[in-house]
Design an enzyme around this catalytic site. Structure first.
Site, PDB file in Angstrom:
ATOM      1  CE  LYS A 149     -16.250  -6.274  22.823  1.00  0.00           C
ATOM      2  NZ  LYS A 149     -16.381  -6.851  21.567  1.00  0.00           N
TER       3      LYS A 149
HETATM    4  C1  LIG Z   1     -17.068  -7.793  20.792  1.00  0.00           C
HETATM    5  C2  LIG Z   1     -17.150  -7.798  18.991  1.00  0.00           C
HETATM    6  C3  LIG Z   1     -17.942  -8.762  18.441  1.00  0.00           C
HETATM    7  C4  LIG Z   1     -19.391  -9.782  19.504  1.00  0.00           C
HETATM    8  O1  LIG Z   1     -19.786  -9.012  20.197  1.00  0.00           O
HETATM    9  P1  LIG Z   1     -20.811  -9.561  20.894  1.00  0.00           P
HETATM   10  O2  LIG Z   1     -21.154  -8.325  21.546  1.00  0.00           O
HETATM   11  O3  LIG Z   1     -20.006 -10.163  21.623  1.00  0.00           O
HETATM   12  O4  LIG Z   1     -21.570 -10.394  20.308  1.00  0.00           O
HETATM   13  C5  LIG Z   1     -17.758  -8.355  17.258  1.00  0.00           C
HETATM   14  N1  LIG Z   1     -16.918  -8.002  16.500  1.00  0.00           N
HETATM   15  C6  LIG Z   1     -16.021  -7.222  16.792  1.00  0.00           C
HETATM   16  C7  LIG Z   1     -15.357  -6.512  16.368  1.00  0.00           C
HETATM   17  C8  LIG Z   1     -16.150  -6.937  18.753  1.00  0.00           C
HETATM   18  O5  LIG Z   1     -15.009  -6.484  18.774  1.00  0.00           O
END
Ligand SMILES: *Cc1c(COP(=O)(O)O)cnc(C)c1O
Length: 461
Positions: A110
């Site tokens: 993120k």
């Molecule tokens: C947010 C997240 C996901 C999922 O990603 P999306 O964009 O919500 O599909 C997968 N793995 C981790 C570690 C995350 O923080």
């Protein structure tokens, strides 16, 4: 480039307005009116670019209202915070390519989007002489990445609610060790749902929302998707550097944001064979792709908590395209979901879905077994989210395509599960070890909306 809503209820707006609007005012999601096309030659000419240079090439056709040198500087600052010189390196391990997206400050993917979004917010707010007060609830990853994205930024104050004692200790420290004056951590004596309900109530109070310029940073912001499109191009170039022809991506999915970015890359002309949507036990999207069954059921807690999601907020963006850009069809689908708890699809629609996507669900036992076997075969540690994607890729993607698995978190961030799987300790990276001795700042509160409202009102910028 102009932006429209998936529900068809707004006049087209510019990029900066789309960033500041977040969710479209008609309840839909914002999308560009068209996708810039990247031909084979152009793609080849990008092979020698650094990550920030490539990011500028991919992002700039979507942004025509920020001067080129300002956008360039903003992108450079966003990726200078990553600890790896390649920002998102690709490593080859035992027949799969791991796209490491965890070299940012909070060790999860993120950061790729939220570092960019924080700088964008600051740029737009400064230009317009405005302020933004971000309020959000988190179960761990999004909150910490958002806090690090906006710490110390001009024009922004952030309030993040998390359930006291219910995030992992590392996640809690990643939030509470940020002591900048514009960051307010609120630990709620309650659950994540309590936090989320209070945030929703604050946003539904339109007077309060307007008066204090409240905004959100959830994954529905178009700028987050856009930042993520870049690493699909990056990984494709790195994998084809070493001679592979066919490239597929396996994406551990929660809110459908990350995999939708892959879909955008494909629509821009990136030659992607298949997008593999990998889920844990919360598998509504796998049921959709494999059986045409998009029906709601309860959320279960798993070892990959950032994917424990029932209604994927970015799915609406894909539906808009599946319905061939007809907003009335999107509105009908969500009306059906509200009334019947499901959306039904025609045979032709499902055929088009399966031309782009395939899907597999990997349960807890499968996830832990994948972490263990991958570690024994390669010495490489997968975090549980990444392991869902690797497990699914091994099950579904043919070995004659380059199988790129998105590594969405560093294994040490979910060390407990990784240790349970492998029986050996996960080495603690410096970024995590350093947190233990740092000063923290956090306000503890009961799950009491009035108390939270007063706290925010007294501290908004
Ligand atoms: C947010 C997240 C996901 C999922 O990603 P999306 O964009 O919500 O599909 C997968 N793995 C981790 C570690 C995350 O923080």
């Amino acid at each position: 480039m102009r932006y429209i809503s998936t529900r068809g209820g707004i006049q087209p707006i510019c990029f900066k307005d789309a960033v500041m609007m977040g969710l479209a005012t008609d309840g839909g999601l914002l999308l560009p009116e068209s996708y810039p096309q990247v031909s084979g030659e152009k793609l080849e000419s990008w092979r020698g670019l650094s990550y920030p240079q490539l990011a500028f090439q991919v992002i700039s056709p979507f942004v025509d209202d920020i001067p080129v040198d300002i956008l360039k500087g903003l992108i450079e600052r966003s990726y200078a915070t990553f600890t790896h010189p390649e920002v998102t390196p690709v490593v080859h391990q035992d027949g799969v390519y791991i796209l490491e997206l965890f070299h940012g400050v909070t060790l999860a993917f993120k950061d790729v989007a939220l570092q960019f979004l924080g700088n964008l917010f600051e740029q737009i707010l400064t230009e317009r002489g405005e302020r933004l007060n971000i309020v959000g609830a988190t179960s761990g990853d999004t909150g910490s990445a958002a806090i690090h994205g906006v710490r110390g930024k001009k024009g922004i104050t952030i309030f993040i609610l998390h359930p006291q004692g219910k995030t992992s200790p590392v996640q809690a420290l990643q939030m509470t060790t940020v002591t900048d004056a514009n960051v307010h951590n609120i630990a709620i004596h309650g659950t994540f749902d309590d936090c989320q309900d209070m945030v929703k109530s604050l946003f539904n109070d339109l007077d309060f929302k307007e008066k204090h310029s409240l905004g959100a940073v959830n994954s529905i912001n178009w700028a987050r998707v856009l930042a993520q499109v870049v690493y699909y191009f990056w990984a494709w170039l790195r994998v084809t550097d070493s001679g592979s022809q066919k490239v597929s991506f396996s994406v551990p999915t929660g809110n459908f944001g990350d995999i939708f970015a892959g879909y955008v890359a494909k629509r821009m002309g990136l030659p992607v064979e298949k997008l593999l949507l990998a889920t844990n036990e919360n598998n509504i999207l796998t049921r959709f792709i494999n059986q045409g069954d998009y029906s709601l059921s309860g959320v279960v807690a798993t070892v990959s908590p950032s994917m424990d999601i029932q209604v994927a907020s970015n799915f609406e963006r894909y539906l808009y395209h599946l319905y061939q850009e007809r907003p009335e069809k999107v509105r009908e689908a969500f009306a059906e979901l509200r009334e019947k708890g499901r959306i039904s699809f025609s045979a032709d629609e499902m055929k088009r879905v399966r031309a782009e996507f395939c899907s597999a669900s990997v349960n807890q036992a499968g996830t832990l077994a994948t972490i263990d076997s991958f570690y024994r075969e390669t010495g490489y540690l997968l975090d549980p989210h990444t392991a869902v994607g690797v497990g699914a890729a091994r099950e579904l993607l043919p070995a004659d395509t380059a199988r790129v698995c998105l590594a969405t978190a560093h294994p040490a961030k979910f060390g407990e599960a990784v240790e349970k799987a492998t029986g050996s300790r996960v080495p603690v990276p410096d970024a995590i070890a350093a947190l233990a001795g740092m000063p923290t700042r956090c306000e503890e509160m009961d799950a009491d909306l009035e108390q939270v409202r007063e706290f925010i009102a007294a501290r908004v910028g």
